[in-house]
Scaffold this active site. Structure first.
Site, mmCIF file in Angstrom:
data_model
loop_
_atom_site.group_PDB
_atom_site.id
_atom_site.type_symbol
_atom_site.label_atom_id
_atom_site.label_comp_id
_atom_site.label_asym_id
_atom_site.label_seq_id
_atom_site.Cartn_x
_atom_site.Cartn_y
_atom_site.Cartn_z
ATOM 1 C CD GLU C 280 43.268 69.785 7.895
ATOM 2 O OE1 GLU C 280 43.231 70.382 6.745
ATOM 3 O OE2 GLU C 280 42.741 68.886 8.064
ATOM 4 C CD GLU C 283 40.795 74.066 12.532
ATOM 5 O OE1 GLU C 283 41.303 73.640 11.485
ATOM 6 O OE2 GLU C 283 39.699 74.036 12.735
ATOM 7 C CB CYS C 300 40.873 69.205 1.815
ATOM 8 S SG CYS C 300 41.513 67.702 2.515
ATOM 9 C CB SER C 320 39.807 71.106 9.666
ATOM 10 O OG SER C 320 40.581 72.361 9.166
ATOM 11 C CE LYS C 359 38.428 69.616 -3.982
ATOM 12 N NZ LYS C 359 38.618 70.423 -2.768
ATOM 13 C CD GLU C 362 35.558 73.049 -1.768
ATOM 14 O OE1 GLU C 362 35.792 72.918 -0.586
ATOM 15 O OE2 GLU C 362 36.334 72.853 -2.771
ATOM 16 C CD GLU C 367 29.053 77.959 3.159
ATOM 17 O OE1 GLU C 367 28.894 77.997 1.719
ATOM 18 O OE2 GLU C 367 28.406 77.213 3.919
ATOM 19 C CB CYS C 504 41.771 63.338 -5.381
ATOM 20 S SG CYS C 504 41.063 64.270 -3.809
HETATM 21 S S1 SF4 Z 1 37.865 63.597 -5.663
HETATM 22 FE FE1 SF4 Z 1 36.788 62.612 -4.467
HETATM 23 S S2 SF4 Z 1 37.961 62.563 -2.648
HETATM 24 FE FE2 SF4 Z 1 38.741 64.153 -3.812
HETATM 25 S S3 SF4 Z 1 37.857 65.799 -3.349
HETATM 26 FE FE3 SF4 Z 1 36.439 65.260 -4.863
HETATM 27 S S4 SF4 Z 1 34.870 64.119 -3.845
HETATM 28 FE FE4 SF4 Z 1 36.564 64.306 -2.327
#
Ligand code: SF4
Ligand SMILES: Cc1cc2nc3c(=O)[nH]c(=O)nc-3n(C[C@H](O)[C@H](O)[C@H](O)COP(=O)(O)O)c2cc1C
Ligand code: SF4
Ligand code: SF4
Ligand code: SF4
Ligand code: SF4
Ligand code: SF4
Ligand code: SF4
Ligand code: SF4
Ligand code: FES
Ligand code: FES
Ligand code: FES
Ligand code: FES
Lengths: 168, 632, 678
Positions: C280, C283, C300, C320, C359, C362, C367, C504
């Site tokens: 990153e 970049e 992220c 990014s 996550k 995600e 992708e 997080c």
């Molecule tokens: S815990 Fe919250 S801040 Fe961290 S990646 Fe997940 S959603 Fe984003």
């Protein structure tokens, strides 16, 4: 072109209200006057246009009892169950009509979409209790029999209309 | 003298001159009630018939031409006997006028000046024929102050309002009085809010006046959600300019430059008349910039409700104007500190605002001559239920229930409308947020404080009179059902509490209750009353608590003995067929949803009490009166 | 207010020191007044009525919405109040699916705790609970309306803090519900999966979606090699579940527990965080040099990425292109472990342990699925891992610490501070400063990136150039920053955004907390970790450098791109259908979709639409073309935008539209002739 006209109408309504989220209720009122109900896609559209979340528009549309997200019958019957009408046994009217139109509390619109039956709290015609309103027309000093007659008249008139259109 | 007043004077002198030049005026009541009864047809019939009689009919005063001036008015309160027609200058008062009567009226009364006796009002108790309203007890015993113009003038004609000295108080307030002066005067008049709370209007204004900031709002609360009350509707339909004038005065007092009139959407006629009134006021420079030739600016718009009783509550109403769900928010902050868009806002009821110009014009002393020391002035009530005359009335505060029930409303009736001497059981005052008064309160002065002490509330002025055959538990249930379905659902006590109260009341009415039920009901009602967020929840238990208090025996009869003293609760009634009266027509058996009735044709029928679900369907089907409900 | 002002709470004098409401003062008096609807970070709502207290002269008032004033005499436990609290809880329970033993929130549920606290042993009211279907459509959140107490906390956090508003109140009175618009499933609306609603929900009505069963399944499968990666923020919070203080680091016990449970390898996401820093940062340097897509946004946080895709499509290229450390780990570990062990990619199962619900989403993004195999197979939260440890019967606190497997278990402090808002910026600064100046720096801390504020601006001068950075947490704050950038009121080179307030450490997968102090302690723990590690800069991680030389090749090179980068695209805000305006009955229909979003409207969509309809009419194409309107293709800058078949036309005019329709018609005709020839 009919739909376009309606669609432009929504635009016009939103524009007249300055694309302002605080004018949400007047916008919904005007849209409902145009469509007779609030279709989901139009609500999403309104949300996007005035910049609020669809969930919020949905929340407002479902809060107020005059808004409806389902199409209503052609004749919207509202039997008054305000205090004055209630003491004059207005629920008898309601029950009689429910029976006549084969409706239940959970099902308030007839299958042919001709009638929707609801109650309302006071129409301001308390002196003439019990009262009911069909679309804009208010009827007072009713009895279940008289209420049934009014519905019969409508049904007959509708049947005639249909014949007419067939003849045409 | 300034420009506007000169303009006003011209409008006034012209109007009166023209008015005097036209020999007859026909006032056709065009309030919601009379319209329902067909008064529009009567009106049109008048115009047509007079024309056909070769008289010059006018519907708008323009100049001195015309023989008969026909106008529509707002509600005169006695809709029950409408459509009402008043013939001026004699003041003859015709009732239940149908289009077919119009020809007679034109021929007899207008042309010849004679009276058509068959259309006059007959006082049922004394069988007295009354020629004009001043002879009718319903009107005689009232003090029509705020409603004075309602029914006597054309609400859609701003010139008539001006001709009756309208907007003079507003002009004075805008030019000759300082905001402090106005607040002081209103405070001195002692007027208390007519919307339910009974808060001192002058004090409310003064608080908002003292708030810093240059943007403030004034809102007229015309939501009138109380089912069975239509006082504010009467004013909005019958005298909309008085509300606008009141709002102008208020706006000047707190220095607001913008206002809203929030009208219940179920009142389309009121909305229409207010919109017209606002438009006309703009045209004459009564609204807008530098109004009434002063340096005061005031813009006004209408907002229609969308069907939520709770939007009568101030903070919910504000949320609704802001385009949100009408959910109340905690106070403080009060609207006078932080209201619409976070700006200081005064919210007043229709009747309150409509009284304001009158206070300025008659003066504080005159105003205080009416009513009591702590509740000066008059109050409108919508009196309904088991009384001979139902309708919209106005009484000086401090009048007694007896005055209203027996004086104005003509006494108690049975369920089918016949007079019922000694039939009084209770009066529910203040609608769903009020409480019930009993015989012992008949001579209680009805003012804000005494009624509160008696455990009820003047509220907005709903007044339901109940005769002896009324089941008080069912009445409490009716109001509970209303508040429950109108709860906004925000706070737990009101949302869940009213629902459970309804369940408990149903248990009582349907015979499932135990003595424990009453205790739970009382505990729950008290918690909901003390702990709810807004006035709706706080007052929702009132009908239950006050009836529990005043009619404990009746509740206990339902609970302990499974007995409804008035026989109204069907589930507590045993249905039997009288052998001597039954003709064996089989009608009842057909009606019974559970086939509890057996019997051969032309033989006496019987009800199996085990199968019977006590729905009461049979009792209504029997044309011979053979089926009876009795104590279980 | 005066310095010496005080009021009395339960016979004790409490000084007033700027508190906004009685509740704060009562808590200061060490009295834990029950509340469902008050949170210092949200607006005052006043709905639960649990905070009612008695104030002399005022009667019962809600403490959360009553401003304190001197010499108030407050009682918090009168008979009335105790009765009322019980009634409130009974009322709630009477409209609740009471299923505590099987409830995700059991033991942390505030309703359950309150019922116990108040000694409620019977419910006097009839049960009114309605048995509404549970919505588990979202990969992140399960919504069980039967357990909702309508406190509105979720609604307010989603709209006030996150500025998303995916869920809101609907209906009225006893029918009130908190639902997505039109009662749709949560995965069909604009929810960004941040999970903050679930974090704040006092009951089991909103809970992170559990993947524990799936994880056990692969663990029990002897053919699978199950690999764990642990996110930075997990290590300072997991212990809380086992009664440890927030912020205490538990990496050793966690590694031991995971092995005991049956994981084959235990790695650290901080390793790929180090990798992220390098990719990153490079970049970033490239973008600065080319002056392209500035500011660079971090990518992220998947909730933030979705937020940009939905609401600010014009900024997607500013994100990014680096994958998040979780996804880098998935791709890299599968590739390398497959090569090392000879196992097939699908037999290597990557399980992430994350503080995060987004996550989960995600990992399921298309992708990151290759040949039907996800780079990251399962994502469990800190809470879920806690539950697995409990299920396995491990005495977590007593476990002998173990270490992570190498190489992906080795990290520098830079990779650990990712767990905290500001961490990515600081880690990038630790790299960029040395890279740009070419000098090694003694110190490594950039404390200006740290702090509690949701928006923090940092100015730094490097190699003669001024750089301006912003670190943002909370999506509402992000929206503010984006609006400022859009309107030119603010300029940044680099913007770090974490969707969760505080980053997080405050993620929705972490052990339940409502008091911000818990989060602050975790943050402290993260920086403590950094300090305790021997290395602090990603560029110093020997295993990373080794990885580049032996496997990845050049930084930002071909292999790196394949495994470590991705592209994001604007996504249609709502999975909705357009509004049909004219429809054809023809078999082969050409779909014309006109955007009626605000942007396109202002650029003349309305006239264009009318022209197109007229065109169709006059050309008698009515049976071949169907026209609908939809609401924003997220290309507003280039409006009016229409779509004819698959073709999107920007800056559309009638001519362009007519041409496209004609082309499409020829294509359809062509297809037909081809068909008929066969
Ligand atoms: S815990 Fe919250 S801040 Fe961290 S990646 Fe997940 S959603 Fe984003
Ligand atoms: C549930 C509820 C409904 C109310 N409805 C009305 C109403 O319909 N009209 C009204 O004037 N006031 C209504 N009120 C009272 C208003 O909140 C407010 O007190 C009033 O408008 C103030 O005006 P006043 O001071 O002139 O009375 C209602 C209050 C509550 C709690
Ligand atoms: S008391 Fe009832 S109406 Fe008022 S806020 Fe609470 S739930 Fe809503
Ligand atoms: S309807 Fe009356 S008369 Fe007829 S069978 Fe029944 S009880 Fe007898
Ligand atoms: S009360 Fe109802 S159920 Fe009982 S006998 Fe009569 S009709 Fe049948
Ligand atoms: S939400 Fe709480 S009270 Fe409800 S079932 Fe779950 S743990 Fe029990
Ligand atoms: S607490 Fe009681 S109800 Fe719950 S699981 Fe244990 S024994 Fe059963
Ligand atoms: S997960 Fe985040 S975006 Fe989705 S509803 Fe919850 S708070 Fe809103
Ligand atoms: S889902 Fe949870 S946070 Fe949201 S209103 Fe219901 S109980 Fe409160
Ligand atoms: S109560 Fe029915 S009209 Fe008023
Ligand atoms: S409407 Fe005519 S008297 Fe009421
Ligand atoms: S915390 Fe005060 S009402 Fe909920
Ligand atoms: S408005 Fe966004 S693409 Fe049309």
């Amino acid at each position: 072109m009919e739909t376009l006209r309606k669609f432009e109408k929504v635009w016009e309504i939103i524009d007249q209200n300055g694309r302002d989220s605080s004018r949400l209720i007047p916008i919904l009122q005007a849209v409902q006057a145009e469509y007779r109900y609030l279709p989901e896609e139009i609500l999403t559209f309104i949300a996007t246009s005035v910049g609020i979340s669809p969930a919020r528009v949905f929340g407002v549309a479902t809060f107020y009892s005059l808004f409806t997200l389902k199409p209503k019958g052609k004749y919207h019957i509202r039997v008054c169950n305000g205090t004055a009408c209630h003491v004059k046994r207005s629920m008898d009217l309601h029950n009689a009509l429910q029976k006549k139109l084969n409706l239940r509390d959970e099902k308030d619109t007839t299958d042919d979409m001709l009638f929707t039956l609801e109650t309302v709290n006071c129409l301001g015609a308390c002196g003439l209790a019990p009262a009911m309103v069909v679309n804009e027309e208010v009827y007072g000093q009713l009895t279940p029999e008289r209420a049934n007659e009014i519905i019969d008249d409508i049904i007959n008139a509708e049947a005639h209309n249909e014949q007419d259109t067939h003849r045409l | 003298m300034n420009k506007t007043l000169i303009g006003f004077n011209k409008i006034k002198t012209d109007y009166i001159a023209w008015e005097n030049a036209v020999p007859h005026r026909v006032l056709v009541c065009a309030g919601t009630g009379c319209l329902v009864n067909g008064s529009m047809k009567v009106y049109e019939e008048f115009v047509k018939t007079i024309k056909e009689a070769n008289l010059n009919v006018i519907v708008e005063l323009k100049d001195e031409e015309g023989d008969v001036f026909v106008s529509k008015t707002g509600c005169q309160g006695f809709c029950q006997i409408g459509p009402l027609v008043t013939i001026l200058p004699e003041g003859i008062f015709y009732t239940r006028v149908k289009p077919k009567d119009v020809k007679d009226i034109v021929e007899t009364t207008i042309k010849k000046g004679d009276i058509l006796h068959r259309l006059l009002y007959i006082e049922p108790n004394m069988l007295k024929v009354c020629k004009e309203t001043s002879e009718i007890p319903f009107y005689q015993k009232q003090r029509r102050f705020v409603l004075g113009n309602c029914g006597m003038t054309d609400p859609e004609d701003i010139r008539e309002y001006i001709a009756r000295d309208g907007y003079v108080s507003a002009a004075r307030a805008c030019k000759d009085m300082s905001p402090e002066d106005i607040c002081r005067t209103i405070l001195a008049s002692g007027i208390r809010g007519r919307g339910g709370g009974g808060f001192l209007t002058g004090k409310k204004w003064d608080m908002a006046r003292q708030q810093p900031g240059d943007k403030k709002y004034i809102i007229c609360n015309g939501d009138e959600g109380d089912p069975g009350a239509f006082m504010d509707m009467g004013i909005m339909e019958g005298n909309p300019h008085s509300i606008i004038e009141g709002m102008i005065i208020a706006s000047r007092a707190i220095h607001a430059d913008e206002g809203y009139i929030y009208v219940r959407a179920e009142y389309p006629l009121a909305v229409k008349r207010i919109r017209k009134a606002i438009k006309d006021a703009y045209t004459l420079g009564i609204l807008g910039k530098r109004i009434l030739s002063s340096d005061h600016t005031f813009n006004l718009q209408v907002m229609e409700g969308a069907g939520a009783f709770v939007c009568g509550e101030e903070t919910a109403l504000i949320a609704s104007i802001e385009g949100k769900r009408g959910m109340p928010s905690p106070k403080p902050p009060f609207p006078s500190q932080s209201g619409l868009w976070g700006k200081p806002t005064v919210i007043n009821n229709v009747e309150t605002l409509s009284t304001i110009p009158l206070i300025l014009s008659v003066g504080v002393n005159k105003f205080r001559e009416m009513g009591t020391e702590n509740s000066p002035g008059t109050k409108t009530f919508a009196i309904t239920g088991h009384v001979l005359n139902t309708g919209l009335i106005e009484m000086p505060l401090g009048s007694t229930l007896r005055d209203m029930i027996y004086g104005v409303a003509g006494g108690i009736t049975s369920d089918d409308g016949k007079p019922m001497a000694d039939g009084f059981k209770a009066a529910q005052i203040g609608g769903p947020s009020g409480g019930c008064l009993t015989k012992e309160h008949l001579d209680l002065p009805i003012d804000f404080d005494s009624v509160k002490e008696a455990g009820a509330m003047v509220g907005s002025g709903g007044l339901v009179i109940m005769n002896k055959n009324t089941c008080i538990v069912s009445v409490a249930r009716f109001f509970m059902q209303f508040t429950q379905s109108e709860s906004c659902g925000k706070c737990v006590l009101c949302r869940e509490g009213t629902k459970q109260m309804l369940v408990l009341l149903d248990d009582i009415i349907e015979g499932r209750a135990t003595e424990e039920t009453l205790k739970i009901l009382e505990d729950l009602a008290t918690a909901v009353q003390k702990g709810s967020l807004c006035g709706l929840g706080k007052t929702a238990p009132n009908p239950v608590l006050s009836t529990l208090n005043n009619f404990r025996d009746e509740y206990e009869a339902h609970v302990k003995y499974k007995y409804c003293p008035t026989g109204k609760c069907k589930a507590l009634t045993k249905f039997t067929i009288d052998e001597n009266l039954c003709k064996g027509c089989m009608l009842c058996a057909k009606k019974c949803p559970v086939n509890a009735i057996t019997g051969e044709r032309k033989q006496v029928h019987r009800i199996d009490p085990i199968i019977c679900i006590r729905c009461g369907a049979c009792i209504e089907s029997c044309t011979f009166g053979a089926i009876k409900g009795e104590k279980l | 207010m005066n310095e010496n002002d005080f009021l009395i709470v339960d016979n004790k004098e409490i000084p007033i020191e700027g508190e906004q409401n009685l509740l704060e003062l009562i808590r200061k008096a060490k009295i834990d007044l029950p509340t469902f609807c008050y949170h210092s970070e949200l607006s005052v709502y006043g709905a639960c009525r649990l905070c009612m207290v008695y104030v002399e002269g005022m009667g019962l008032v809600p403490a959360c919405s009553t401003p304190p004033s001197p010499s108030m005499n407050v009682k918090t436990n009168t008979e009335d109040i105790r009765k009322m609290r019980k009634i409130i809880v009974e009322l709630l329970l009477a409209n609740h699916s009471q299923s505590c033993p099987t409830c995700q929130k059991s033991t942390t549920c505030q309703l359950q705790a309150l019922a116990r606290r108040l000694g409620i042993t019977e419910i006097r009211f009839k049960n009114q609970s309605k048995n509404i279907p549970v919505d588990d459509s979202s990969p992140s959140i399960v919504r069980d309306p039967n357990k909702c107490v309508l406190c509105g906390d979720c609604v307010r956090i989603c709209s006030e803090v996150q500025s998303v508003g995916a869920i809101d109140f609907a209906h009225r009175g006893a029918n009130t519900m908190v639902i997505p618009s039109f009662g749709k499933d949560l995965d069909k609306v604009e929810c960004v999966n941040c999970g903050q609603c679930a974090r704040i929900c006092p009951t089991g009505a909103l809970t992170p979606k559990s993947e524990v069963d799936e994880v056990w399944k692969v663990i029990h499968d002897p053919n699978k090699m199950v690999v764990a990666q642990i996110a930075p923020a997990v290590r300072v919070a997991l212990g809380e579940i086992f009664g440890m203080e927030p912020g205490v680091t538990t990496t050793g016990q966690t590694a031991a527990a995971l092995r005991a449970i049956g994981f084959n390898r235990v790695f650290d996401t901080s390793f790929t965080a180090d990798l992220t820093v390098i990719e990153e940062s490079n970049e970033f340097i490239k973008r600065i040099q080319k002056n392209e897509f500035i500011p660079q946004f971090t990518s992220c946080c998947p909730a933030w990425v979705k937020f940009v895709e939905q609401y600010y499509p014009e900024f997607v290229h500013n994100l990014s292109s680096c994958r998040s450390p979780q996804q880098m780990f998935g791709a890299l570990s599968k590739e390398i472990l497959a090569a090392q062990t000879g196992k097939k990619r699908e037999d290597i199962v990557v399980v992430s342990i994350m503080p995060c619900t987004a996550k989960k989403f995600e990992a399921k993004r298309p992708e990151f699925i290759h040949d039907g195999v996800r780079d990251v197979d399962h994502v469990i939260t800190t809470q879920e891992l806690g539950r697995m440890i409990e299920e396995a019967g491990l005495n977590f606190r007593e476990l002998d610490p173990e270490s992570f497997n190498l190489p992906f278990g080795f990290k520098t402090g830079a990779g650990v501070i990712f767990g905290n808002s500001g961490g990515v910026s600081e880690a990038v600064l630790r790299y960029v400063t040395e890279k740009l100046t070419g000098e090694k720096r003694e110190s490594y801390e950039f404390t200006s990136t740290r702090g509690e504020n949701g928006i923090r601006e940092i100015k730094i001068s490097l190699a003669g150039k001024e750089f301006s950075l912003a670190t943002v947490s909370g999506l509402g704050n992000a929206r503010q920053v984006l609006e400022k950038i859009k309107s030119g009121q603010a300029f940044y080179d680099f913007v770090e955004v974490m969707a969760c307030p505080g980053g997080c450490v405050g993620g929705a997968g972490q052990p339940v907390f409502t008091n911000p102090v818990v989060r602050q302690k975790r943050t402290k723990g993260i920086y403590e970790n950094d300090r305790m590690l021997e290395l602090h800069k990603s560029q110093d991680n020997p295993y990373i450098n080794e990885l580049y030389t032996s496997f990845l090749g050049e930084v930002g090179g071909h292999k790196a791109h394949e495994l470590l980068h991705t592209g994001y695209k604007s996504r249609k805000r709502i999975a909705d259908e357009g509004m049909s305006l004219s429809s054809s009955d023809g078999e082969q229909t050409i779909e014309v979709n006109v955007c009626f979003g605000t942007g396109c409207f202002l650029k003349g969509a309305q006239k264009l639409l009318r022209d197109i309809l007229v065109h169709i009419d006059t050309e008698q194409l009515g049976d071949k073309v169907s026209v609908s309107a939809s609401f924003c293709f997220e290309m507003c800058e280039k409006g009016p935008v229409i779509r004819v078949g698959d073709k999107v036309i920007e800056g559309c005019t009638l001519e362009k539209a007519a041409l496209a329709i004609e082309e499409e018609r020829q294509k359809v005709l062509g297809d037909k002739t081809v068909n008929s020839m066969q």
